[in-house]
Design a protein around this motif. Structure first.
Motif, PDB file in Angstrom:
ATOM      1  N   TRP A   1      -1.132  -3.954   9.518  1.00  0.00           N
ATOM      2  CA  TRP A   1      -0.292  -3.565   8.379  1.00  0.00           C
ATOM      3  C   TRP A   1      -1.028  -3.743   7.054  1.00  0.00           C
ATOM      4  CZ3 TRP A   1       4.379  -1.140   8.458  1.00  0.00           C
ATOM      5  CH2 TRP A   1       5.006  -1.039   9.691  1.00  0.00           C
ATOM      6  N   GLU A   2      -1.919  -4.719   6.983  1.00  0.00           N
ATOM      7  CA  GLU A   2      -2.671  -4.916   5.739  1.00  0.00           C
ATOM      8  C   GLU A   2      -3.572  -3.724   5.431  1.00  0.00           C
ATOM      9  OE1 GLU A   2      -3.792  -9.492   5.334  1.00  0.00           O
ATOM     10  OE2 GLU A   2      -3.361  -8.886   7.397  1.00  0.00           O
TER      11      GLU A   2
ATOM     12  N   ALA B   1      -1.314  -1.023   4.059  1.00  0.00           N
ATOM     13  CA  ALA B   1      -0.942  -1.295   2.663  1.00  0.00           C
ATOM     14  C   ALA B   1      -2.081  -0.898   1.725  1.00  0.00           C
ATOM     15  CB  ALA B   1      -0.598  -2.770   2.497  1.00  0.00           C
ATOM     16  N   TRP B   2      -3.302  -1.151   2.155  1.00  0.00           N
ATOM     17  CA  TRP B   2      -4.478  -0.796   1.347  1.00  0.00           C
ATOM     18  C   TRP B   2      -4.596   0.721   1.200  1.00  0.00           C
ATOM     19  CZ3 TRP B   2      -9.381   1.453   2.504  1.00  0.00           C
ATOM     20  CH2 TRP B   2     -10.355   1.258   1.511  1.00  0.00           C
TER      21      TRP B   2
ATOM     22  N   LYS C   1      -2.156   2.865   1.556  1.00  0.00           N
ATOM     23  CA  LYS C   1      -0.995   3.283   0.764  1.00  0.00           C
ATOM     24  C   LYS C   1      -1.280   3.183  -0.729  1.00  0.00           C
ATOM     25  CE  LYS C   1       3.964   2.220   0.327  1.00  0.00           C
ATOM     26  NZ  LYS C   1       5.054   1.314   0.786  1.00  0.00           N
ATOM     27  N   LYS C   2      -2.050   2.173  -1.114  1.00  0.00           N
ATOM     28  CA  LYS C   2      -2.347   1.954  -2.520  1.00  0.00           C
ATOM     29  C   LYS C   2      -3.473   2.850  -3.031  1.00  0.00           C
ATOM     30  CE  LYS C   2      -3.728  -1.709  -5.747  1.00  0.00           C
ATOM     31  NZ  LYS C   2      -4.060  -3.156  -5.881  1.00  0.00           N
TER      32      LYS C   2
ATOM     33  N   ASP D   1      10.333   0.260   2.146  1.00  0.00           N
ATOM     34  CA  ASP D   1       9.379  -0.633   1.489  1.00  0.00           C
ATOM     35  C   ASP D   1       9.609  -2.101   1.851  1.00  0.00           C
ATOM     36  OD1 ASP D   1       8.047   1.443   0.293  1.00  0.00           O
ATOM     37  OD2 ASP D   1       9.075   1.241  -1.652  1.00  0.00           O
TER      38      ASP D   1
ATOM     39  N   PHE E   1       8.477  -2.579   5.356  1.00  0.00           N
ATOM     40  CA  PHE E   1       7.011  -2.500   5.369  1.00  0.00           C
ATOM     41  C   PHE E   1       6.407  -3.850   4.986  1.00  0.00           C
ATOM     42  CE2 PHE E   1       2.795  -1.659   3.857  1.00  0.00           C
ATOM     43  CZ  PHE E   1       2.333  -0.553   4.567  1.00  0.00           C
ATOM     44  N   ASP E   2       6.879  -4.416   3.891  1.00  0.00           N
ATOM     45  CA  ASP E   2       6.358  -5.696   3.422  1.00  0.00           C
ATOM     46  C   ASP E   2       6.682  -6.825   4.406  1.00  0.00           C
ATOM     47  OD1 ASP E   2       5.385  -4.443   1.174  1.00  0.00           O
ATOM     48  OD2 ASP E   2       7.087  -5.011  -0.099  1.00  0.00           O
TER      49      ASP E   2
ATOM     50  N   LEU F   1       4.299  -6.488   7.341  1.00  0.00           N
ATOM     51  CA  LEU F   1       2.974  -6.921   6.902  1.00  0.00           C
ATOM     52  C   LEU F   1       2.879  -8.446   6.921  1.00  0.00           C
ATOM     53  CD1 LEU F   1       1.024  -5.475   3.865  1.00  0.00           C
ATOM     54  CD2 LEU F   1       1.088  -7.924   4.318  1.00  0.00           C
TER      55      LEU F   1
END
Length: 222
Positions: free
Chosen positions: A105-106, A109-110, A112-113, A129, A132-133, A136
């Protein structure tokens, strides 16, 4: 070597995770003593679904500790305590664990950013969201810094080692078709085979365009 092989098996074991879970188990059994541990629990699945809904709307993680306690008990009842643990995905917080992953998941997230366009076809773009968090944080906590991720790709291995507190080694994805079936000398170097349930997300369109432009022979199964 003695191994506790820890996985969430589907009712059809051979198709679990598109056959990856079964193929890896079969390969490990060739040279190791393996205890096959099925972590699938209907009660745990039910509690996990309820937990996610409560967390999404209320923001309280009610059942996580209880679910982990049950998972550790399931693993303990089926495993040898003198063995190393190989988990297919991060399931339970057990010491001496190696966790086989194609993604974490990390890394999502990367992406996604820094690359939202790619994230939009990741298959995870519709995840709420808050969920998702939560996913993660949950996975990051399970992996911790005392376990090793067995990564399917060099990219994920480098990402984990360079951008997270976890540790990873590259092991690849392997194949489940014996390589001797098609002798190398018989291959024409002009035929590509693409097999995937999600043609767009797995780059099928990009491959198709490249092969058309280079006038290669195409065989694609979707």
């Amino acid at each position: 070597m003695r191994i506790n092989y820890i996985a969430n098996w589907d009712s059809n074991r051979k198709t679990t995770w598109s056959g990856t879970t079964y193929s890896l188990l079969s390969a490990l059994k060739e040279k190791n003593n393996v205890d096959d541990i099925n972590m699938n629990s209907e009660l745990n699945q039910f509690l996990s679904k309820i937990n996610l809904k409560i967390f999404r709307y209320v923001g309280i993680d009610i059942f996580y500790k209880y679910i982990q306690m049950r998972l550790k008990k399931i693993a303990s009842n089926q495993s040898s305590h003198q063995s190393i643990n190989i988990q297919v995905h991060s399931i339970v917080d057990l010491p001496k664990s190696y966790i086989y992953e194609d993604l974490i998941w990390e890394s999502l997230a990367w992406i996604k950013k820094i690359d939202p366009d790619s994230f939009e076809v990741s298959g995870f773009q519709t995840v709420n969201d808050k969920i998702f968090d939560y996913r993660l944080a949950q996975q990051s906590r399970l992996i911790g810094n005392d376990k090793i991720v067995l990564s399917m790709s060099h990219w994920l291995t480098n990402f984990i080692n360079e951008k997270t507190s976890h540790k990873a080694v590259y092991v690849g994805g392997g194949i489940n078709t014996p390589s001797h079936k098609t002798p190398f000398e018989s291959r024409d170097n002009q035929t590509f085979l693409f097999v995937g349930r999600d043609f767009h997300r797995k780059g099928g369109i990009l491959l198709y365009r490249h092969l058309i432009s280079s006038k290669k022979i195409i065989l694609m199964l979707n």
